[in-house]
Design a protein around this motif. Structure first.
Motif, PDB file in Angstrom:
ATOM      1  N   CYS A   6      -0.528  -4.566  -2.815  1.00 53.64           N
ATOM      2  CA  CYS A   6      -1.566  -3.596  -2.477  1.00 53.64           C
ATOM      3  C   CYS A   6      -1.739  -2.587  -3.609  1.00 53.64           C
ATOM      4  O   CYS A   6      -0.762  -1.996  -4.052  1.00 53.64           O
ATOM      5  CB  CYS A   6      -1.157  -2.870  -1.194  1.00 53.64           C
ATOM      6  SG  CYS A   6      -2.288  -1.544  -0.740  1.00 53.64           S
ATOM      7  N   CYS A   9      -0.571   1.004  -1.784  1.00 53.14           N
ATOM      8  CA  CYS A   9       0.796   1.307  -1.353  1.00 53.14           C
ATOM      9  C   CYS A   9       1.828   0.325  -1.887  1.00 53.14           C
ATOM     10  O   CYS A   9       3.009   0.476  -1.592  1.00 53.14           O
ATOM     11  CB  CYS A   9       0.853   1.396   0.166  1.00 53.14           C
ATOM     12  SG  CYS A   9       0.477  -0.143   0.993  1.00 53.14           S
ATOM     13  N   CYS A  30      -3.619  -5.542   3.756  1.00 55.06           N
ATOM     14  CA  CYS A  30      -2.372  -4.782   3.693  1.00 55.06           C
ATOM     15  C   CYS A  30      -2.161  -4.083   5.029  1.00 55.06           C
ATOM     16  O   CYS A  30      -3.131  -3.778   5.739  1.00 55.06           O
ATOM     17  CB  CYS A  30      -2.464  -3.750   2.573  1.00 55.06           C
ATOM     18  SG  CYS A  30      -0.958  -2.774   2.405  1.00 55.06           S
ATOM     19  N   CYS A  32      -1.615  -1.134   5.402  1.00 57.06           N
ATOM     20  CA  CYS A  32      -2.256   0.185   5.341  1.00 57.06           C
ATOM     21  C   CYS A  32      -3.719   0.103   5.776  1.00 57.06           C
ATOM     22  O   CYS A  32      -4.394   1.130   5.884  1.00 57.06           O
ATOM     23  CB  CYS A  32      -2.144   0.786   3.937  1.00 57.06           C
ATOM     24  SG  CYS A  32      -3.116  -0.037   2.668  1.00 57.06           S
TER      25      CYS A  32
HETATM   26 ZN    ZN Z   1      -1.536  -0.955   1.298  1.00 53.11          ZN
END
Ligand code: ZN
Ligand code: ZN
Length: 120
Positions: A6, A9, A30, A32
């Protein structure tokens, strides 16, 4: 081949299938809530040719495929995303995914509450 990571992150991205407006597509997602699309994947999911509009801005994020710096651009609908000038991959943060208003996409990217994108 090691998994793509990612740009936000640094967790490994997962290949995910999606159905958007009746069209089957795929992307790398991801936890996130962010999504990485190859150019082909993006056109499949958005259903046709996609025109990106350049933005005069900079980002510290890097392409998960080529590791080059990403370039901020606008998707139709004035949605700010980031693209790789080499491979034309496109990165969307979770708020950008929400801006697309595509329930089929939100369903496969919905982040865990604790991992929700917290802003820049
Ligand atoms: Zn991420
Ligand atoms: Zn790239």
């Amino acid at each position: 081949m090691s998994p793509l990571r990612c740009p936000d992150c640094d967790l490994p991205l997962e290949g995910r299938a999606c159905v958007v407006a009746g069209r089957a597509g795929s992307l790398s997602g991801c936890t996130c809530g962010g999504a990485w699309f190859t150019w082909l994947q993006l056109e499949q999911v958005l259903g046709g040719e996609v025109a990106l509009e350049p933005l005069s801005a900079q980002t510290a994020r890097r392409c998960p495929t080529c590791t080059l710096s990403l370039t901020p651009v606008l998707l139709p609908g004035v949605i700010p995303v980031e693209t790789c000038s080499a491979c034309r991959g496109v990165w969307l943060d979770w708020p950008d995914v929400l801006d697309l208003r595509l329930p089929g996409l939100e369903a496969v990217l919905q982040p865990a509450p604790a991992q929700r994108y917290a802003g820049l």
